[in-house]
Design a protein around this motif. Structure first.
Motif, mmCIF file in Angstrom:
data_model
loop_
_atom_site.group_PDB
_atom_site.id
_atom_site.type_symbol
_atom_site.label_atom_id
_atom_site.label_comp_id
_atom_site.label_asym_id
_atom_site.label_seq_id
_atom_site.Cartn_x
_atom_site.Cartn_y
_atom_site.Cartn_z
ATOM 1 N N TRP A 1 0.842 -1.193 0.000
ATOM 2 C CA TRP A 1 0.000 0.000 0.000
ATOM 3 C C TRP A 1 0.879 1.245 0.000
ATOM 4 O O TRP A 1 1.796 1.366 0.808
ATOM 5 C CB TRP A 1 -0.907 0.043 1.233
ATOM 6 C CG TRP A 1 -1.968 -1.013 1.256
ATOM 7 C CD1 TRP A 1 -1.789 -2.360 1.321
ATOM 8 C CD2 TRP A 1 -3.392 -0.799 1.245
ATOM 9 N NE1 TRP A 1 -2.998 -3.011 1.349
ATOM 10 C CE2 TRP A 1 -4.000 -2.080 1.303
ATOM 11 C CE3 TRP A 1 -4.189 0.336 1.208
ATOM 12 C CZ2 TRP A 1 -5.379 -2.241 1.312
ATOM 13 C CZ3 TRP A 1 -5.566 0.175 1.223
ATOM 14 C CH2 TRP A 1 -6.157 -1.103 1.271
ATOM 15 N N ARG A 2 0.544 2.199 -0.892
ATOM 16 C CA ARG A 2 1.218 3.495 -0.903
ATOM 17 C C ARG A 2 0.448 4.537 -0.091
ATOM 18 O O ARG A 2 0.934 5.639 0.129
ATOM 19 C CB ARG A 2 1.359 3.988 -2.355
ATOM 20 C CG ARG A 2 2.251 3.147 -3.240
ATOM 21 C CD ARG A 2 3.726 3.430 -2.954
ATOM 22 N NE ARG A 2 4.041 4.842 -3.118
ATOM 23 C CZ ARG A 2 4.274 5.441 -4.284
ATOM 24 N NH1 ARG A 2 4.206 4.752 -5.423
ATOM 25 N NH2 ARG A 2 4.567 6.730 -4.338
ATOM 26 N N GLY A 3 -0.755 4.197 0.298
ATOM 27 C CA GLY A 3 -1.618 5.139 1.005
ATOM 28 C C GLY A 3 -3.061 4.782 0.755
ATOM 29 O O GLY A 3 -3.419 3.597 0.775
ATOM 30 N N LEU A 4 -3.920 5.780 0.487
ATOM 31 C CA LEU A 4 -5.350 5.560 0.308
ATOM 32 C C LEU A 4 -5.870 6.302 -0.905
ATOM 33 O O LEU A 4 -5.397 7.391 -1.237
ATOM 34 C CB LEU A 4 -6.136 6.057 1.535
ATOM 35 C CG LEU A 4 -5.912 5.357 2.866
ATOM 36 C CD1 LEU A 4 -6.741 6.047 3.945
ATOM 37 C CD2 LEU A 4 -6.254 3.879 2.797
ATOM 38 N N TYR A 5 -6.883 5.684 -1.536
ATOM 39 C CA TYR A 5 -7.735 6.397 -2.483
ATOM 40 C C TYR A 5 -9.009 6.788 -1.718
ATOM 41 O O TYR A 5 -9.702 5.926 -1.172
ATOM 42 C CB TYR A 5 -8.100 5.522 -3.677
ATOM 43 C CG TYR A 5 -6.950 5.252 -4.629
ATOM 44 C CD1 TYR A 5 -5.894 6.148 -4.768
ATOM 45 C CD2 TYR A 5 -6.924 4.097 -5.411
ATOM 46 C CE1 TYR A 5 -4.849 5.897 -5.656
ATOM 47 C CE2 TYR A 5 -5.892 3.841 -6.296
ATOM 48 C CZ TYR A 5 -4.858 4.741 -6.405
ATOM 49 O OH TYR A 5 -3.822 4.488 -7.288
ATOM 50 N N PRO B 1 -3.452 1.280 -3.178
ATOM 51 C CA PRO B 1 -2.850 2.119 -4.222
ATOM 52 C C PRO B 1 -1.399 1.748 -4.508
ATOM 53 O O PRO B 1 -0.585 1.614 -3.592
ATOM 54 C CB PRO B 1 -2.950 3.533 -3.627
ATOM 55 C CG PRO B 1 -4.066 3.457 -2.640
ATOM 56 C CD PRO B 1 -3.977 2.080 -2.061
ATOM 57 N N GLN B 2 -1.110 1.599 -5.781
ATOM 58 C CA GLN B 2 0.264 1.409 -6.231
ATOM 59 C C GLN B 2 0.863 2.711 -6.743
ATOM 60 O O GLN B 2 2.080 2.837 -6.846
ATOM 61 C CB GLN B 2 0.308 0.357 -7.357
ATOM 62 C CG GLN B 2 -0.322 -0.967 -6.985
ATOM 63 C CD GLN B 2 0.339 -1.618 -5.788
ATOM 64 O OE1 GLN B 2 1.544 -1.849 -5.786
ATOM 65 N NE2 GLN B 2 -0.450 -1.890 -4.746
ATOM 66 N N ARG B 3 -0.014 3.667 -7.072
ATOM 67 C CA ARG B 3 0.410 4.974 -7.583
ATOM 68 C C ARG B 3 -0.356 6.072 -6.864
ATOM 69 O O ARG B 3 -1.538 5.905 -6.567
ATOM 70 C CB ARG B 3 0.123 5.095 -9.091
ATOM 71 C CG ARG B 3 0.870 4.171 -9.998
ATOM 72 C CD ARG B 3 0.324 4.319 -11.418
ATOM 73 N NE ARG B 3 0.246 5.724 -11.842
ATOM 74 C CZ ARG B 3 -0.524 6.162 -12.843
ATOM 75 N NH1 ARG B 3 -1.307 5.320 -13.503
ATOM 76 N NH2 ARG B 3 -0.529 7.448 -13.175
ATOM 77 N N LEU B 4 0.325 7.171 -6.624
ATOM 78 C CA LEU B 4 -0.319 8.350 -6.080
ATOM 79 C C LEU B 4 -0.093 9.550 -6.995
ATOM 80 O O LEU B 4 -0.038 10.695 -6.545
ATOM 81 C CB LEU B 4 0.204 8.651 -4.668
ATOM 82 C CG LEU B 4 -0.164 7.615 -3.595
ATOM 83 C CD1 LEU B 4 0.507 7.964 -2.269
ATOM 84 C CD2 LEU B 4 -1.674 7.511 -3.421
ATOM 85 N N ASP B 5 0.029 9.242 -8.303
ATOM 86 C CA ASP B 5 0.198 10.308 -9.294
ATOM 87 C C ASP B 5 -0.848 10.185 -10.400
ATOM 88 O O ASP B 5 -0.602 10.561 -11.544
ATOM 89 C CB ASP B 5 1.603 10.280 -9.884
ATOM 90 C CG ASP B 5 1.928 8.957 -10.585
ATOM 91 O OD1 ASP B 5 1.110 8.010 -10.489
ATOM 92 O OD2 ASP B 5 2.992 8.879 -11.227
#
Length: 302
Positions: free
Chosen positions: A112-116, A148-152
């Protein structure tokens, strides 16, 4: 899109320095609201910006509004707000702070990179034009089940990507996308003292009941509810000192696991329909007259 101050204490300090805005009086009743038969969701859904008032939730989660909302930045260090076209990434400062804290924890979980972050509230809260009966006071937030795998993600990607479905057998069980990280995330959220309830599909609650060890008190806040198989819905308590916020009734005692299992039993073996039962009465749209009187002040504010 203009971003409001991020942390709650920063917002409070800024308002104090600027004179505090227009405070919502506890006993204010707007005569314009009495007898106003306009459909509330059309009026609140048309407001593109928050009111210039001191931050305050007003009324109940499903019959209220919010003053002085803060905006969750579209992208943060450990989150992204989804479906930006809806303009529903507004909430009370306490909710913004909660998302920052929960997403930072999520970023420590494997994969996890964070949250959607899904729907929060409209800029001035109130009934939404679609999709929710609650989310009216800035104290509700939907968190996608995706790891999330991406936060961009671009704004267009945030419109096109889908939340993932975690249910099997119409919600009686979790599917193979459910991981220990999902349970850890919900457990962490439920242990937060700011949280009143978390809604998720019944099969997920039962899976957590089956696997939880040690202190199980956090399970009490996890409540089974329909339609929460692609996200879980966090509801915060009324902030301390908020005289205009109406809390829900207390959660029943116990861990709630027997209740969740009864939901699952009903999914797997539904009771036969009663042919003599009268049809359900359709729920009408709330009018402005049915909202707390202070909500007219929210609408009238700059």
């Amino acid at each position: 899109m203009t971003h409001r101050p991020f942390k709650a204490f920063a917002l409070i300090l800024l308002l104090a320095a600027c004179g505090g805005g227009n405070t919502v009086a506890q006993d204010a009743v707007s005569p314009q609201g009495a007898g106003d038969s306009r459909v509330a969701k059309h009026v609140f859904g048309s407001m593109p910006q928050p009111s210039s008032q001191t931050s305050q939730p007003i009324g109940g989660y499903s019959q209220g509004c919010q003053a002085g909302a803060a905006q969750l930045p579209e992208t943060g260090p450990t989150w992204q707000a989804m479906r930006l076209s809806r303009n529903r990434n507004w909430a009370q400062p306490a909710t913004i702070d909660f998302i920052a804290d929960l997403s930072a924890y999520a970023a420590t979980l494997p994969g996890w990179r964070g949250l959607y972050v899904g729907d929060m509230s409209q800029p001035r809260g109130g009934p939404m034009t679609s999709g929710h009966r609650s989310h009216q006071t800035g104290l509700d937030v939907d968190v996608w089940m995706n790891a999330p795998q991406r936060l961009d993600l671009s704004p267009q990607e945030r419109e096109e990507i889908s939340a993932i479905d975690m249910q099997r057998a119409e919600g009686a069980y979790v599917n193979d996308r459910w991981t220990p990280a999902h349970e850890a995330l919900l457990r962490h959220a439920a242990q937060d003292p700011r949280v009143a309830r978390i809604f998720v599909f019944a099969g997920a609650k039962v899976a957590m009941c089956d696997h939880a060890t040690g202190d199980r008190s956090w399970l009490r806040k996890i409540r089974p509810w329909y339609g929460h198989n692609e996200h879980f819905h966090v509801r915060l308590d009324c902030p301390a000192g908020s005289a205009t916020c109406a809390p829900q009734d207390p959660i029943p005692m116990g861990d709630g696991c027997d209740e969740a299992r009864s939901w699952v039993a009903g999914i797997l073996n539904p009771a036969p329909a009663d042919p003599n039962a009268p049809p359900a009465e359709p729920r009408g749209d709330l009018t402005l007259a049915e909202l707390p009187g202070q909500c007219m002040g929210v609408l009238a504010s700059d």
